[in-house]
Write a protein that holds these residues in place. Structure first.
Motif, PDB file in Angstrom:
ATOM      1  N   ALA A  26      38.094  15.542  90.560  1.00  0.00           N
ATOM      2  CA  ALA A  26      36.574  15.836  89.204  1.00  0.00           C
ATOM      3  C   ALA A  26      36.426  14.948  88.866  1.00  0.00           C
ATOM      4  O   ALA A  26      34.749  14.412  88.960  1.00  0.00           O
ATOM      5  N   ALA A  27      36.842  14.111  87.819  1.00  0.00           N
ATOM      6  CA  ALA A  27      36.068  13.001  87.241  1.00  0.00           C
ATOM      7  C   ALA A  27      35.851  11.508  88.517  1.00  0.00           C
ATOM      8  O   ALA A  27      34.550  11.163  87.675  1.00  0.00           O
ATOM      9  N   ARG A  77      48.263  11.506  78.958  1.00  0.00           N
ATOM     10  CA  ARG A  77      46.866  11.757  79.890  1.00  0.00           C
ATOM     11  C   ARG A  77      47.651  12.350  81.740  1.00  0.00           C
ATOM     12  O   ARG A  77      47.180  12.714  82.644  1.00  0.00           O
ATOM     13  N   GLU A 108      43.541  17.540  90.642  1.00  0.00           N
ATOM     14  CA  GLU A 108      42.123  17.686  90.768  1.00  0.00           C
ATOM     15  C   GLU A 108      41.294  17.624  89.371  1.00  0.00           C
ATOM     16  O   GLU A 108      40.117  17.327  89.397  1.00  0.00           O
ATOM     17  N   ARG A 109      41.803  17.297  88.289  1.00  0.00           N
ATOM     18  CA  ARG A 109      41.072  16.912  87.188  1.00  0.00           C
ATOM     19  C   ARG A 109      40.336  15.204  87.881  1.00  0.00           C
ATOM     20  O   ARG A 109      39.799  15.107  87.014  1.00  0.00           O
ATOM     21  N   CYS A 110      41.854  14.514  87.874  1.00  0.00           N
ATOM     22  CA  CYS A 110      40.863  12.657  88.290  1.00  0.00           C
ATOM     23  C   CYS A 110      39.994  12.969  89.443  1.00  0.00           C
ATOM     24  O   CYS A 110      39.011  12.419  89.669  1.00  0.00           O
ATOM     25  N   GLU A 128      46.526  20.655  89.095  1.00  0.00           N
ATOM     26  CA  GLU A 128      46.018  20.311  88.289  1.00  0.00           C
ATOM     27  C   GLU A 128      45.653  19.292  87.801  1.00  0.00           C
ATOM     28  O   GLU A 128      44.145  18.341  87.796  1.00  0.00           O
ATOM     29  N   TRP A 129      46.705  18.034  87.609  1.00  0.00           N
ATOM     30  CA  TRP A 129      45.740  17.358  86.935  1.00  0.00           C
ATOM     31  C   TRP A 129      45.720  15.973  88.234  1.00  0.00           C
ATOM     32  O   TRP A 129      44.211  15.319  88.273  1.00  0.00           O
ATOM     33  N   ASP A 146      32.357  13.014  89.805  1.00  0.00           N
ATOM     34  CA  ASP A 146      31.621  13.461  88.540  1.00  0.00           C
ATOM     35  C   ASP A 146      30.606  11.515  88.470  1.00  0.00           C
ATOM     36  O   ASP A 146      30.061  11.529  87.804  1.00  0.00           O
TER      37      ASP A 146
END
Length: 66
Positions: free
Chosen positions: A57-58, A29, A53-55, A50-51, A61
């Motif tokens: 975004a999640a 992860r 940004e994914r955190c 990027e990691w 959401d």
């Protein structure tokens, strides 16, 4: 041009502890470090961003669904 960051900077940028960092890597992860020398590793700075940004975004959401 790629930028490499060493563990102290990864910890500062992410706010993770050393143990959590390696737990996330083991679980697949978090980006794995790259061997940059005989006894040196570093992370690709873009992969860390990027990691993050994914955190974000999640989290957004999840917050929007509630």
């Amino acid at each position: 041009m790629k930028t490499f960051v060493r563990r102290p900077e990864v910890l500062t940028r992410t706010g993770l502890s050393v143990s959590t960092l390696y737990e996330l890597i083991k679980a697949g992860r978090f980006p794995r470090p790259l061997k940059i020398g005989v006894s040196a590793v570093a992370w690709d700075a873009d992969e860390i961003t990027e990691w993050q940004e994914r955190c974000i975004a999640a989290q957004r959401d999840t917050s929007a669904a509630a």
